[in-house]
Design an enzyme around this catalytic site. Structure first.
Site, mmCIF file in Angstrom:
data_model
loop_
_atom_site.group_PDB
_atom_site.id
_atom_site.type_symbol
_atom_site.label_atom_id
_atom_site.label_comp_id
_atom_site.label_asym_id
_atom_site.label_seq_id
_atom_site.Cartn_x
_atom_site.Cartn_y
_atom_site.Cartn_z
ATOM 1 N N LEU A 22 0.667 -1.247 0.129
ATOM 2 C CA LEU A 22 -0.127 -0.063 0.100
ATOM 3 C C LEU A 22 0.974 1.253 0.130
ATOM 4 O O LEU A 22 1.761 1.403 0.904
ATOM 5 C CB LEU A 22 -0.811 0.057 1.338
ATOM 6 C CG LEU A 22 -1.806 1.133 1.539
ATOM 7 C CD1 LEU A 22 -2.908 1.474 0.454
ATOM 8 C CD2 LEU A 22 -2.064 1.242 2.916
ATOM 9 N N ASP A 23 0.623 2.111 -0.711
ATOM 10 C CA ASP A 23 1.045 3.415 -0.886
ATOM 11 C C ASP A 23 2.777 3.509 -1.108
ATOM 12 O O ASP A 23 3.473 4.200 -1.119
ATOM 13 C CB ASP A 23 1.068 4.485 0.408
ATOM 14 C CG ASP A 23 -0.664 4.710 0.513
ATOM 15 O OD1 ASP A 23 -1.332 4.287 -0.026
ATOM 16 O OD2 ASP A 23 -0.685 4.869 1.845
ATOM 17 N N GLU A 24 3.135 2.289 -1.743
ATOM 18 C CA GLU A 24 4.688 2.065 -1.897
ATOM 19 C C GLU A 24 4.970 1.679 -3.199
ATOM 20 O O GLU A 24 6.311 1.680 -3.379
ATOM 21 C CB GLU A 24 5.107 0.860 -1.076
ATOM 22 C CG GLU A 24 4.967 0.810 0.588
ATOM 23 C CD GLU A 24 6.055 1.804 1.070
ATOM 24 O OE1 GLU A 24 7.150 1.724 0.483
ATOM 25 O OE2 GLU A 24 5.826 2.410 1.957
#
Lengths: 283, 283, 283, 283
Positions: D227-229
């Site tokens: 996530l979000d990476e």
């Protein structure tokens, strides 16, 4: 803003004690200041915007009585306005470009514009399909076979139906005559596709390309008699380089234009903008 | 600022009528408000910064008397400060990098810093030649063969000579212990080479490169016990792209760092910054 | 850049196969392209900047032989330059303001300027103390009691001693005559304190204040015969509002000016800037 | 782009002569390079995007033959793509917020998106009225009474109808499982409402307010398992101050989000973005 939240606007020649005068009266009325902005220009003009509220949300404010108290003993050159209409009535003027219009329609559809769009007027019918999606009257008033005066009179007749407080030139690409502008003093807002005062007049992106600038911009301003010379409300910019043609700059510029216009309208519609000597004070 | 220009700082729990209270007293003393900034935080803290002047430049202000009048009847939790020292005394701490130090020295040499640099302290002697050009004492306090505590005590002894109001960490690359920081509560200003809270800790440009960010930044903040966690004063950013190595980002970042630190110091030294709950209010 | 890293600059009328022509020859010589930038302008001018290196760092490049190979069969209107002098020789011209000069001196002191500052020339002696801190010759050439021509001749005589490749006008506040400029074609770099082409001429911050702009800027450009009309290298901006006086804008503008000038010099001194038809191509 | 304009994408392990290899073949085919971007990463990966055209607009390019020629003798680890589909097919996933969706619909309505929006999928029906204005299928797939897996399978079944090349998460506020993401490797684009890697996870504007940052931002990135990476495509920021509540920041952030997402899509849909080791190369 709840019913118990109020806005007071005040401007005029500065004199000692103006802030005290207002805060004293509000204090005695049991009204609480939430936010207060003031500014005195180097030439001695005082501007103040005060947001205040009743301690008791049930209290009804007697506006005329408060205004009478506030103006008693004040220099009559000082203007006081209490609770300007919260949602402004506006008519948009457009030509063929959709980007500013689309931005405003979407915001309006979701109640984010702080204004009611009464109608859209255009000298072309290109944007009628977009406007009709949002259920807003569209008036196609061609300038073909009309003098400039005849065309403007036709627009004015249409505007008379709606009695808008503000006209928004959302990429309206015709110059307005001083006679037209006089009907809406300080009430016409334009988006100009350059970082004014650079590149006044026509084809600013072409001019920007020719000059080889490395930054382009857009300017939202009030319209007065002199084209592109009215008080600036807000501006923003974007970097470009040698690879950008004039057409590329125009494409990139559209994103700046629509956000600059949106931001300017938000400021004006929230009663945050004063005009003084062709400059704005923005709180 | 002329002799007849004054600054009043006020903060504490909000209550109705605070602005009126101050403007009333200033008005009765014949003092004229030039600029007034106030803010009430959502959790009910009131902040105000008032610039005022005597109508007659010859008038001397009786500061203690005015403060007494202002504080009479006020909630004792409200802090009042009148005319903080106009030019702050500061000591700079540096390590090896010159860009922030050079910026501050040039500004100081031309009297643009709003502060007197009493001395520069460093754990290396690399920057001694630059500092000596400007005739400022340079203290080389190596951390070699010292525990962290011994090193900090040596620095504190040197600082005791100068009694600075503020310490400026102008790229001082060692972590300070809470014991050290406790000597200068809210009086240590650091420039961190990232857009906090992204990339706390060491090698932020290396981290930024690894993460593939498209924008880098710098943050000026007060130092408290938690590393990189103190109240932020100001931040700025710069665009990067895939071609920039971590080293390129560090080079570009230096320009951001020095301007962000300069801007933060200007705000703090002009008494425009309040601290509340690990956040700043900047007027 | 190591000894085995080379730069080839090429510009002229576009024709098919130019990239192939160069890459073919470099490939056959065992030279490896590290970075290649090219651009063809809408009017058919080709620009290319190629960084390449020998696979074996011990290899010495036979520059003249490579240039001969590259130019064989090429349109003679195409200019080829191999390995321009890596560190440019420059003379700075200043008047009274220190901010750009200070910035360049600090960078020079730490070997970050990609140039040698041979001397500083000024029509005032205000900045002599700053320059002397850095051990650089300072020539005070007053314009008092001299015609413009006499003054420029005196400067030219001093410049003749140093034979600089570039003149940097680091806030030199006198207009240069076309006769003077002709001595340094495309080799004079100026920092103009506005977002050109807005506010050409004198007192741009005063003009910006009067116009009520919300953004100010600075422009680094080459100087040609027409004042403020030369090819723009880079620009940057900063937001202002109604509270900023013309003097405030000037103060804020200085930070923009010094960084814009530094950035422009870095680009020019690293051979990243081509000039074509009063516009720049910047790689 | 006219029929005679072509795009070649190439990436893989760097080796000497790659640019020469391609330009040689194009030259011999009578094809003219319009724009060429290349980059070699520090870890030795080569990236090139070449725009070229036939001298004669009537010429039809034999793509497979050209690709065969280009790949002959090349390291098989090097990927070659010729003329990716010019207009991508996409499906948008949304939740309740309209700002990104509205932006994309308006651009699509005026053929500025470089993509066809095949459908909009949402876990709420709030945005159905807006989507229907533009005549695009809207699929309301509630997550109520479904496990995460059941919900994602329902979405996948709907997506299977359209076979989109890209999924655009235009404020889709549910975390996708690695199993879902695996169906669209490097083909899911998300707009995250913070300046990543600051404030990953939920309520980034609340986090930003709590931390007291002075700048907020938005990040468009590819979605991978973490996530979000995923690889960042582009980012932008906006200044805030102490007066902005978390809600104000969210309102301001929406303008940044929609433009950042639009910009990222333009780059991806124009085949300007390569992915390598969780970072992007953007030409």
């Amino acid at each position: 803003m709840t019913n118990s939240r109020h806005i007071l606007l005040m401007d005029g020649p500065d004199q000692r004690g103006l802030i005290y005068h207002v805060t004293n009266i509000l204090f005695r009325q049991g009204l609480n200041i939430i936010r207060n902005d003031e500014y005195v220009s180097p030439d001695g003009q005082f501007f103040m915007r005060t947001e205040f509220e009743s301690s008791n949300p049930q209290d009804l404010l007697d506006g005329p009585a408060l205004l009478a108290q506030l103006s008693a003993g004040l220099d009559p050159a000082i203007t006081l306005r209490l609770n300007p209409r919260k949602k402004k009535n506006v008519v948009l003027l457009v030509t063929k470009e959709h980007h500013c219009l689309g931005e405003l329609l979407i915001r309006y559809a979701f109640d984010e514009l702080d204004a009611d769009i009464l109608a859209v007027v255009s000298n072309y019918n290109h944007l009628q399909p977009l406007v009709s999606k949002f259920g807003i009257p569209f008036h196609y008033i061609s300038h073909d076979h009309k003098t400039r005066e005849e065309h403007e009179e036709a627009i004015l007749r249409t505007l008379a139906i709606y009695e808008p407080e503000y006209l928004v030139l959302a990429k309206y690409m015709r110059v307005l005559t001083p006679e037209f502008v006089r009907h809406y003093p300080n009430r016409i807002i334009n988006i100009h596709h350059s970082f004014l005062p650079a590149f006044v007049g026509a084809s600013p992106y072409r001019q920007a390309y020719e000059r080889g600038v490395k930054i382009i911009g857009a300017t939202a301003h009030f319209v007065n008699n002199d084209l592109d010379e009215g008080p600036i409300i807000t501006q923003d910019v974007k970097e470009v380089d040698h690879r950008h043609t004039a057409a590329d700059m125009a494409t990139m510029g559209r994103d700046v234009e629509k956000l600059v216009l949106s931001k300017a309208l938000k400021l004006v519609f929230n009663d945050r903008v004063f005009i003084h000597n062709n400059r704005t004070v923005v709180f």
